[in-house]
Write an enzyme that holds these catalytic residues in place. Sequence first.
Site, mmCIF file in Angstrom:
data_model
loop_
_atom_site.group_PDB
_atom_site.id
_atom_site.type_symbol
_atom_site.label_atom_id
_atom_site.label_comp_id
_atom_site.label_asym_id
_atom_site.label_seq_id
_atom_site.Cartn_x
_atom_site.Cartn_y
_atom_site.Cartn_z
ATOM 1 N N LYS A 174 -12.034 27.735 -8.245
ATOM 2 C CA LYS A 174 -11.655 26.675 -9.262
ATOM 3 C C LYS A 174 -11.932 25.164 -8.674
ATOM 4 O O LYS A 174 -12.019 25.019 -7.583
ATOM 5 C CB LYS A 174 -10.194 26.819 -9.263
ATOM 6 N N GLY A 220 -9.179 31.975 -1.526
ATOM 7 C CA GLY A 220 -8.221 32.977 -1.227
ATOM 8 C C GLY A 220 -7.344 33.259 -2.342
ATOM 9 O O GLY A 220 -6.916 34.618 -2.747
ATOM 10 N N SER A 221 -6.878 32.357 -3.040
ATOM 11 C CA SER A 221 -5.904 32.311 -4.163
ATOM 12 C C SER A 221 -6.682 32.947 -5.362
ATOM 13 O O SER A 221 -6.130 34.096 -6.129
ATOM 14 C CB SER A 221 -5.634 30.936 -4.775
ATOM 15 N N ASP A 278 -1.828 28.053 -6.254
ATOM 16 C CA ASP A 278 -2.937 28.099 -7.138
ATOM 17 C C ASP A 278 -3.183 29.498 -7.752
ATOM 18 O O ASP A 278 -4.077 29.709 -8.706
ATOM 19 C CB ASP A 278 -4.201 27.909 -6.345
#
Length: 289
Positions: free
Chosen positions: A11, A104-105, A138
């Site tokens: 993102k 990670g999100s 996130d």
Amino acid sequence: MRSARERAWAKLNLALDVLGPQPDGYHGMRMIMLSCTLCDEVRVALTPDGSFSAHSNLFFLPGDRRNIAVRAAELFMETIGERSWGVRIDMKKRTPVCAGLGGGSSDAAAVLRALDRLTGAQLGREKLSELAFKLGADVPFCVGGGMCLAEGRGEVLTRLRAMPECGIVICKPRFPISTPELFSRIDSRSGPPGPDMPAMLAAIGRGDLEGICANMRNVFEDVLSPEHAEIFEIKRALTERGALGSLMTGTGSAVFGIFGSKTAARSCADALSERYRECFFAEPKKAVM
């Protein structure tokens, strides 16, 4: 073992404003978030031994519940009441870690989507987003991706018109930046105002790429230390090579530039990759759910 594969899309924050501490102690946020085609490959398999583990090509990432992808799997299976099966997660990491790119999100979100298909639970985007918020601010965006206005702590999402076609160059310097440290400085920030969100939203609504780039702003850039000066060097390098706009994403340290020409973006990525090991060409990614 039954398994499913998902891509975990990185993102970018096209605009990021911090609204100050809220009654719950967290900072309110207002952000324009965009998925891009830089991604990790995630394979999720059900295991009969009841264990939960993650494995990746990065030796330093934990394989137990210290990894958010493992916590996502545990939370999903607990939510659907499944206690006899475990989950093995295999990740091929490409998105830089500790970079503001939501690596990670997005892995955690990919695990939730994969398990939703694999188990036949069919919880859908709304319920998965509720679970995602328990894992991190996130993660709800990363469940569906695309282009969104994110408010609250990041969990209040409004879908926006898709990003116009463009090329994106993402470049990460060798250093990470401490997120808690930047948040500790943001309340005393005395710099210029935050992003002009009405102007940004209007540009998005028109599909105006130049207008979007003209309104990109991240208030965390105002509180960077002198030791992070390379952030601004990368921004300059991107604009000198034709980027319509460049910005640090999230709390950094990755920087991205948006190009009207994909050819120019690829050329820029090739040039900067001679200096920066983690430099990527990408494109906008539409919503996946």
